[in-house]
Each structure stands twice: as C-alpha cells, then as structure tokens.
Design a protein around this motif. Structure first.
Motif, mmCIF file in Angstrom:
data_model
loop_
_atom_site.group_PDB
_atom_site.id
_atom_site.type_symbol
_atom_site.label_atom_id
_atom_site.label_comp_id
_atom_site.label_asym_id
_atom_site.label_seq_id
_atom_site.Cartn_x
_atom_site.Cartn_y
_atom_site.Cartn_z
ATOM 1 N N ARG A 153 0.825 -1.222 0.000
ATOM 2 C CA ARG A 153 0.000 0.000 0.000
ATOM 3 C C ARG A 153 0.855 1.267 0.000
ATOM 4 O O ARG A 153 0.327 2.357 -0.104
ATOM 5 C CB ARG A 153 -0.949 -0.001 1.193
ATOM 6 C CG ARG A 153 -2.107 -0.970 1.030
ATOM 7 C CD ARG A 153 -3.103 -0.879 2.197
ATOM 8 N NE ARG A 153 -4.262 -1.711 1.952
ATOM 9 C CZ ARG A 153 -4.380 -2.981 2.344
ATOM 10 N NH1 ARG A 153 -3.399 -3.572 3.001
ATOM 11 N NH2 ARG A 153 -5.478 -3.671 2.077
ATOM 12 N N HIS A 194 3.093 3.369 -5.155
ATOM 13 C CA HIS A 194 2.082 4.078 -5.948
ATOM 14 C C HIS A 194 2.403 4.043 -7.428
ATOM 15 O O HIS A 194 3.567 4.097 -7.822
ATOM 16 C CB HIS A 194 1.966 5.535 -5.488
ATOM 17 C CG HIS A 194 1.328 5.661 -4.150
ATOM 18 N ND1 HIS A 194 2.005 5.423 -2.983
ATOM 19 C CD2 HIS A 194 0.058 5.970 -3.794
ATOM 20 C CE1 HIS A 194 1.180 5.588 -1.962
ATOM 21 N NE2 HIS A 194 -0.005 5.913 -2.418
ATOM 22 N N PRO A 236 -2.731 8.579 -8.637
ATOM 23 C CA PRO A 236 -2.299 8.795 -7.247
ATOM 24 C C PRO A 236 -2.960 7.860 -6.226
ATOM 25 O O PRO A 236 -3.513 8.297 -5.233
ATOM 26 C CB PRO A 236 -2.685 10.256 -7.001
ATOM 27 C CG PRO A 236 -3.876 10.466 -7.875
ATOM 28 C CD PRO A 236 -3.632 9.624 -9.098
ATOM 29 N N VAL A 237 -2.895 6.564 -6.500
ATOM 30 C CA VAL A 237 -3.472 5.551 -5.614
ATOM 31 C C VAL A 237 -2.453 4.416 -5.546
ATOM 32 O O VAL A 237 -1.756 4.137 -6.526
ATOM 33 C CB VAL A 237 -4.828 5.032 -6.178
ATOM 34 C CG1 VAL A 237 -5.364 3.889 -5.346
ATOM 35 C CG2 VAL A 237 -5.847 6.163 -6.252
ATOM 36 N N ASN A 238 -2.377 3.749 -4.409
ATOM 37 C CA ASN A 238 -1.391 2.668 -4.285
ATOM 38 C C ASN A 238 -1.786 1.452 -5.133
ATOM 39 O O ASN A 238 -2.951 1.260 -5.473
ATOM 40 C CB ASN A 238 -1.161 2.304 -2.812
ATOM 41 C CG ASN A 238 -2.331 1.591 -2.182
ATOM 42 O OD1 ASN A 238 -2.623 0.447 -2.520
ATOM 43 N ND2 ASN A 238 -3.015 2.254 -1.262
#
Length: 103
Positions: free
Chosen positions: A15, A18, A23-25
C-alpha cells in the motif's frame, strides 16, 4: 492481542507503492493479483500494470521487490508481471474509485 501475519505486513507495504500516473497505491488499484508465501517465507507476488507499455514498469517492480524484501520475516522475493487478465478500472477497490472520484 491481534497477531499481524506476514501476509498483512506484505499487504501493508504494498500500500506504500504508488503508480506514478494514478495517485493511488498499487494494492487498492487492483494491480496485485496474488501473494503466495512458500517455504522459508519466500514470497511470490503476481501483479500487473495499468498499461503494458508503462514507462516506469521497472521502477514499480523494483520498488515492490525491495519493499517486500525489507519486511521482517520475508525470505526470497519474486515479482511476476502478467497482463492476463489485463487490468481495468473495475479491479480497483471502492476506496480507490472514491479517491479518484470514479464512483
């Protein structure tokens, strides 16, 4: 006391990786297809990328491998890249879709 498993530790560290374009893991994006823990706590991660021609593919794989290798208790680490099945937005967690405003 709630015992944190090796799988939990690996998921937590994933997690922190990225995708530079979103912009999300990678875990919430659904790029991690599988985590297998074998003998001597060797870890095999099966994952994909948002696009086969991802310009930072090597960087993401290196980051995944080095961060998982640093988890206490992990033995050898192998990251296998696959594009079967190809990634799509439906593989994302609800949390990721909310974060990106896709819900």
């Amino acid at each position: 006391m709630n015992e944190v498993t090796l799988r939990d530790k690996i998921e937590d560290v994933l997690r922190t990786v990225h995708d530079p374009e979103i912009p999300v893991n990678i875990f919430e994006l659904g790029l991690v297809y599988g985590i297998e823990i074998g003998n001597n706590n060797s870890v095999q991660i099966i994952m994909t990328l948002t696009a086969p021609a991802c310009p930072v593919a090597g960087d993401i794989i290196f980051e995944v491998e080095s961060k998982v290798r640093a988890v206490e208790g992990v033995g050898d680490v192998h990251v296998h890249l696959t594009f079967d099945p190809p990634w799509n937005k439906e593989m994302m967690s609800e949390e990721a879709k909310l974060e990106l405003g896709w819900l």
